[in-house]
Enzyme design. Structure first.
Site, PDB file in Angstrom:
ATOM      1  N   ASP A  99     140.197 100.485 128.518  1.00 19.21           N
ATOM      2  CA  ASP A  99     138.752 100.328 128.658  1.00 19.21           C
ATOM      3  C   ASP A  99     138.099 100.793 127.359  1.00 19.21           C
ATOM      4  O   ASP A  99     138.758 101.299 126.462  1.00 19.21           O
ATOM      5  CB  ASP A  99     138.227 101.054 129.893  1.00 19.21           C
ATOM      6  N   ASP A 273     141.060  97.073 139.001  1.00 17.58           N
ATOM      7  CA  ASP A 273     141.602  98.406 138.711  1.00 17.58           C
ATOM      8  C   ASP A 273     140.785  99.438 139.471  1.00 17.58           C
ATOM      9  O   ASP A 273     139.619  99.201 139.781  1.00 17.58           O
ATOM     10  CB  ASP A 273     141.499  98.723 137.212  1.00 17.58           C
TER      11      ASP A 273
END
Length: 396
Positions: A99, A273
């Site tokens: 991320d 996720d």
């Protein structure tokens, strides 16, 4: 506008549900193929809490997630480069998604100030001021060597409304262009855009319209799963998948509850996720097709069944509920065993979803899943009933 790039991601749609928007795809990345729909376990600092890379591999995990914010702070990009990137650092030969660090803008909001340049942080480790710009985020992710990198986006809480949401959406588009320009490894590392716009349908449409003009290999749906009403959540998901290109992966960020996964596959999402399966394991909660078992509770002290007799994970093959219950009194191994099981549960659920799409029986799979999870129709969450109705599934 960036010139078309040669991406390291090759994406194929293998099957589409004729009733819903569900699809089974496969994309190839530098560290192997990923079959979707897929759930990606989250390892904040380069490791799953309580699970080794070998164990994750043995569960059949093809891709997991690392956190740029934490890894960029400690151990830092220089050490990562010396270790051969995050793959070498954690001895993980399969795919990694990192991320951008943007999510910490919401979760560590007291540490941050957002300007056009980037996000000003006070490091939680040593108190130093740090400016995370789109360029810096990509520089760290390039050093980590992840197969999929996320753009730095301007993240606001999903419950916020008003001018700040519009500002964040426009800024995220500008930051995407800066991220594309900063990526030094486009032929090896895939940069995904993140659709913002909060719960405002018009803003989200504008963001979709602009971002899909960019030549990026995949798109994420961001700014949701932050405490908003589920009725708003699913409508923003379906609006997003309606406007995203068919030939690129669609990643719904931060979603991990089983019902949410199944419904959002029906709405057209491919990748998910969430820290939920590993976090809930630390509290003694084991995921099962009919909900969860609180294995700390004394009712399990003399229960010699596995967590789930139909689960093939190492925990269910070797240990009883009673054994795990006893471990909680003296040992952290209980959390380890439940974590292994919970990750296996999520991965197996997505494999079953995928198989049902490939075999043309996804609508029936959804009916069976809901019946098992909730035992009776009157317990179904209304948002799930409504969402599935819009894609042709009327729950029985």
């Amino acid at each position: 506008m960036a010139a078309p790039q040669c991406h390291a991601l090759v994406h194929r749609v293998l099957a589409e549900c004729p009733v819903t928007k569900a699809r089974a795809c496969e994309f190839r990345l530098p560290h192997g193929p990923v079959k979707t729909p897929v759930f990606m376990p989250v390892g904040t600092q380069g490791t799953m809490k309580g699970v080794t890379a070998d164990q994750l591999r043995n569960l059949g995990c093809e891709i997991c997630l690392g956190n740029t914010y934490h890894l960029g702070m400690r151990p830092g990009p220089e050490i990562m480069k010396k270790a051969g990137g995050l793959h070498g650092f954690m001895n993980w030969g399969r795919n990694l998604l990192t991320d951008s660090g943007g999510f910490q803008m919401v979760s560590l909001v007291e540490l941050s100030k957002v300007t056009e340049e980037g996000v000003q942080f006070r490091s939680p480790y040593d108190g130093k001021e740090i400016l995370l710009t789109p360029e810096k985020s990509i520089e760290i992710q390039n050093a980590l060597g992840s197969d999929i990198m996320m753009q730095l986006d301007d993240v606001v809480s999903s419950t916020i409304t008003g001018p700040r949401v519009e500002e964040a959406m426009h800024r995220s588009i500008r930051w995407l262009d800066r991220c594309i320009a900063a990526n030094s490894n486009p032929d090896r590392q895939n940069l995904f855009a993140i659709i913002q716009g909060g719960l405002d349908a018009e803003l989200r449409r504008k963001c979709l319209q602009e971002m899909t003009k960019r030549d990026v290999p995949g798109f994420a749906i961001g700014g949701l799963s932050g405490g908003e009403e589920k009725d708003h959540f699913w409508r923003m998901v379906t609006l997003s998948t309606d406007h995203l290109p068919r030939d690129k992966p669609r990643y719904l960020m931060g979603v991990g509850y089983a019902t949410d996964l199944v419904v959002c596959v029906a709405l057209g999402c491919d990748m998910f996720d969430c820290v939920f399966p590993t976090r809930t394991a630390r509290f003694g909660s084991a995921l099962v097709p009919w909900g969860s078992l609180q294995l700390k509770n004394k009712q399990f002290a003399k229960d010699f069944q596995p967590i789930d007799k139909n689960c093939d994970c190492p925990t269910c093959q070797r240990y009883s509920r009673a054994y795990i219950n006893a471990l909680f009194k003296s040992d952290t191994a209980a959390m380890h065993h439940i974590t292994i099981h919970n990750i296996a549960y999520q991965l197996n659920l997505m494999r079953s979803v995928r198989d049902s799409i490939l075999q043309g029986r996804f609508p029936q799979f959804v009916q069976d899943f809901m019946r098992t999870m909730y035992s009776s129709r009157d317990k179904y969450p209304q948002w799930a009933v409504d969402a599935l109705e819009t894609v042709g599934i009327t729950l029985q």
